[in-house]
Scaffold this active site. Structure first.
Site, PDB file in Angstrom:
ATOM      1  N   ASN A   1       0.968  -1.057   0.254  1.00 50.23           N
ATOM      2  CA  ASN A   1      -0.312   0.181  -0.309  1.00 50.23           C
ATOM      3  C   ASN A   1       0.966   1.265  -0.374  1.00 50.23           C
ATOM      4  O   ASN A   1       2.137   0.627   0.180  1.00 50.23           O
ATOM      5  CB  ASN A   1      -1.256   0.054   1.430  1.00 50.23           C
ATOM      6  CG  ASN A   1       0.233   0.149   2.684  1.00 50.23           C
ATOM      7  OD1 ASN A   1       0.942   0.762   2.502  1.00 50.23           O
ATOM      8  ND2 ASN A   1      -0.235  -1.191   3.226  1.00 50.23           N
TER       9      ASN A   1
ATOM     10  N   ILE B   1      -2.046  -7.865  14.555  1.00 48.83           N
ATOM     11  CA  ILE B   1      -1.007  -7.753  15.122  1.00 48.83           C
ATOM     12  C   ILE B   1      -2.068  -6.857  16.526  1.00 48.83           C
ATOM     13  O   ILE B   1      -1.758  -6.651  17.683  1.00 48.83           O
ATOM     14  CB  ILE B   1      -0.389  -6.572  14.697  1.00 48.83           C
ATOM     15  CG1 ILE B   1       0.273  -7.944  12.919  1.00 48.83           C
ATOM     16  CG2 ILE B   1       0.727  -6.897  15.767  1.00 48.83           C
ATOM     17  CD1 ILE B   1       1.089  -6.979  12.333  1.00 48.83           C
TER      18      ILE B   1
ATOM     19  N   PRO C   1      -3.422 -12.074  11.150  1.00 45.54           N
ATOM     20  CA  PRO C   1      -3.337 -12.164  12.081  1.00 45.54           C
ATOM     21  C   PRO C   1      -3.532 -10.252  12.576  1.00 45.54           C
ATOM     22  O   PRO C   1      -3.074  -9.088  12.155  1.00 45.54           O
ATOM     23  CB  PRO C   1      -2.598 -12.269  12.783  1.00 45.54           C
ATOM     24  CG  PRO C   1      -0.965 -12.005  11.801  1.00 45.54           C
ATOM     25  CD  PRO C   1      -2.243 -12.683  10.558  1.00 45.54           C
TER      26      PRO C   1
HETATM   27  O1  PMT Z   1       2.875   6.256   6.508  1.00 47.01           O
HETATM   28  P1  PMT Z   1       2.616   7.151   6.131  1.00 47.01           P
HETATM   29  O2  PMT Z   1       2.628   7.759   4.269  1.00 47.01           O
HETATM   30  O3  PMT Z   1       2.916   8.044   7.073  1.00 47.01           O
HETATM   31  O4  PMT Z   1       0.748   7.625   6.190  1.00 47.01           O
HETATM   32  C1  PMT Z   1       0.167   7.500   7.451  1.00 47.01           C
HETATM   33  C2  PMT Z   1      -0.470   6.393   7.852  1.00 47.01           C
HETATM   34  C3  PMT Z   1      -1.887   6.499   6.487  1.00 47.01           C
HETATM   35  C4  PMT Z   1      -0.367   4.838   7.192  1.00 47.01           C
HETATM   36  C5  PMT Z   1      -0.894   6.286   9.637  1.00 47.01           C
HETATM   37  O5  PMT Z   1      -1.148   7.725  10.025  1.00 47.01           O
HETATM   38  C6  PMT Z   1      -2.320   5.106   9.344  1.00 47.01           C
HETATM   39  O6  PMT Z   1      -3.786   5.756   9.145  1.00 47.01           O
HETATM   40  N1  PMT Z   1      -2.201   3.619   9.613  1.00 47.01           N
HETATM   41  C7  PMT Z   1      -3.260   3.328  10.219  1.00 47.01           C
HETATM   42  C8  PMT Z   1      -3.210   2.106   8.334  1.00 47.01           C
HETATM   43  C9  PMT Z   1      -4.295   1.019   8.503  1.00 47.01           C
HETATM   44  O7  PMT Z   1      -4.003  -0.151   8.230  1.00 47.01           O
HETATM   45  O8  PMT Z   1      -5.397   1.375   8.979  1.00 47.01           O
HETATM   46  P2  PMT Z   1      -6.657   0.190   9.277  1.00 47.01           P
HETATM   47  O9  PMT Z   1      -7.973   1.486   9.477  1.00 47.01           O
HETATM   48  O10 PMT Z   1      -6.823  -0.294   8.299  1.00 47.01           O
HETATM   49  O11 PMT Z   1      -6.103  -0.130  10.416  1.00 47.01           O
HETATM   50  C10 PMT Z   1      -6.364  -0.119  11.981  1.00 47.01           C
HETATM   51  C11 PMT Z   1      -5.377  -0.269  12.805  1.00 47.01           C
HETATM   52  O12 PMT Z   1      -5.663  -1.694  12.319  1.00 47.01           O
HETATM   53  C12 PMT Z   1      -4.064   0.072  12.371  1.00 47.01           C
HETATM   54  O13 PMT Z   1      -3.639   0.849  13.767  1.00 47.01           O
HETATM   55  C13 PMT Z   1      -3.397  -1.158  11.915  1.00 47.01           C
HETATM   56  O14 PMT Z   1      -1.745  -0.834  11.810  1.00 47.01           O
HETATM   57  C14 PMT Z   1      -3.278  -2.051  12.642  1.00 47.01           C
HETATM   58  N2  PMT Z   1      -3.669  -3.208  11.817  1.00 47.01           N
HETATM   59  C15 PMT Z   1      -4.703  -3.501  11.088  1.00 47.01           C
HETATM   60  C16 PMT Z   1      -4.494  -5.363  10.541  1.00 47.01           C
HETATM   61  C17 PMT Z   1      -3.517  -6.053  10.918  1.00 47.01           C
HETATM   62  N3  PMT Z   1      -3.878  -6.956   9.868  1.00 47.01           N
HETATM   63  N4  PMT Z   1      -2.981  -5.437  11.585  1.00 47.01           N
HETATM   64  C18 PMT Z   1      -3.350  -4.746  12.492  1.00 47.01           C
HETATM   65  O15 PMT Z   1      -2.522  -4.569  13.709  1.00 47.01           O
END
Ligand code: PMT
Length: 401
Positions: free
Chosen positions: A210, A307, A305
């Protein structure tokens, strides 16, 4: 800003274009209650006239180590003793190198050796110079000797390039300088942070990923370090330099990120998941390059998974902060993620819009917790990261963790 009230700040200005911002920095430090005196290198005087600093500080500016008049009025030893803190802003690559090697061939470097006050530097230079191993090694050496490093930020540079190496803005510097005088917010804590994207291989040459650059997570790591924490940064593939004093663990896939986090989560007091982790991976990774055959092709994906949810479910685990990257209905989706994953806090940001989220230098966060919320930004990710760290420290304390 009460921590700076009555503090004596000796500001060293070295020869970079960012020196023009240092005049405003003097003004901001004084507004925060500090007494400010200025030492300029010869290079700095090529960019800004000493008279400017004299006017804003209300004090004579010190330039020369061997100026008999200056020595009579206040020599380098007196200046070194006078200071409660020495801030060098901007600190050029040359200034960092000379400090790292203990040179004392001008007034500023001599004061660096002669002072017992804490020293902070705000680097400012071209992004390639900043990333150069010589600069990074010099910085690491200075850091080991206790020199605090504030910034740099990233964005448009005077040389026309874009990247890391901009001096922090005067207001950001005032904020971090104030932090030097209070008890550091995260002193004695271990903060574990994930940052960047993950890569899920399809075959030996292709993968799913991504747009995350890691900028947000790296800025958080730096802010946590500046707040006194021991910081471990588990980073997916990204090209950013490691913030000084931060332990970095490089991983590629979500599975590797999970293992690296699981190994360290129980030893940390705060976990911040800013990585954009792939939700799915290939069911089977092909051992050799997949050949072009039919018109269509199907890949079978299986769930990775979660995390963050795993860490949040740990018994006696760390204070857990998630991120939510949303393209619509941000508040509702983020609140739902926070509850479903059992998080202490979630920081939601818009993605897929210009100027924030993925790969941008700026961001804005809507931070949510049980019974409360706060808006951070818009502004540079470096500043948002500092504000987020402040908020996490406050919430964690209020929860009695
Ligand atoms: O890296 P940059 O270019 O500076 O951009 C920053 C960002 C937009 C990536 C950052 O600010 C951000 O939003 N990060 C989270 C991105 C994301 O994957 O969001 P999500 O809504 O899909 O996931 C929710 C949360 O679960 C996140 O904290 C993610 O780290 C966590 N997660 C998701 C899937 C997974 N399998 N394991 C996780 O831990």
């Amino acid at each position: 800003m009460s921590q700076l009230q009555g503090r004596r700040i000796l500001l060293g200005v070295t020869g970079g274009i960012a020196a023009y911002k240092s005049a405003d920095l003097v003004r901001r430090l004084k507004e925060a209650g500090a007494e400010v005196r200025v030492v300029m290198t010869r290079g700095a005087t090529e960019f800004v006239r000493p008279l400017t600093f004299q006017a804003v500080s209300g004090e004579p500016v010190h330039e020369s180590l061997l100026d008999p008049q200056a020595e009579a009025a206040m020599g380098h030893i007196e200046l070194a003793r006078w200071a409660d803190a020495l801030l060098i802003a901007p600190a050029t690559a040359d200034a960092l190198a000379r400090m790292a090697h203990g040179l004392a061939d001008d007034l500023l470097t001599t004061i660096c050796l002669a002072t017992e006050a804490p020293i902070a530097v705000a680097p400012a230079m071209n992004r390639v110079m900043w990333a150069h191993p010589a600069t990074q090694d010099n910085l690491a050496l200075l850091q080991r000797r206790g020199v605090r490093v504030f910034g740099p930020g990233s964005g448009d540079q005077a040389c026309g390039e874009v990247g890391s190496g901009r001096m922090l803005e005067p207001l950001e510097l005032v904020q971090v300088m104030a932090g030097m005088f209070g008890q550091p917010l995260l002193q004695g804590l271990h903060v574990l942070i994930t940052a960047g994207p993950t890569r899920e291989p399809i075959d030996p040459v292709r993968y799913i990923t991504n747009r995350s650059s890691g900028k947000m997570g790296f800025a958080i790591a730096e802010a946590a370090r500046q707040a006194g924490a021991q910081v471990t940064l588990v980073a997916g593939p990204c090209t950013l330099p490691t913030p000084a004093g931060v332990e970095r663990v490089d991983v590629e896939t979500a599975g590797q990120m999970r293992d690296a986090v699981a190994e360290r989560a129980t030893d940390s007091q705060i976990f911040i998941a800013s990585a954009a982790v792939a939700d799915y991976r290939l069911d089977t990774v092909a051992e050799s390059k997949i050949k072009k055959t039919g018109e269509n092709m199907q890949l079978t994906l299986v769930r990775n998974p979660d995390i963050l949810a795993e860490v949040a479910a740990l018994d006696g685990g760390p204070f857990t902060v998630g991120f939510a990257a949303e393209t619509d209905d941000m508040h509702a989706h983020a609140q739902d993620k926070r509850r479903r994953k059992g998080l202490d806090m979630i920081a939601a940001n818009w993605v897929g819009r210009p100027g924030s989220g993925f790969d941008a230098d700026n961001n804005a966060l809507e931070v949510l917790w049980e019974g409360g919320s706060a808006s951070l930004g818009p502004g540079p990710k470096t500043r948002i990261a500092q504000e987020l760290i402040g908020l996490i420290a406050e919430r964690r304390q209020q929860q009695g963790n």
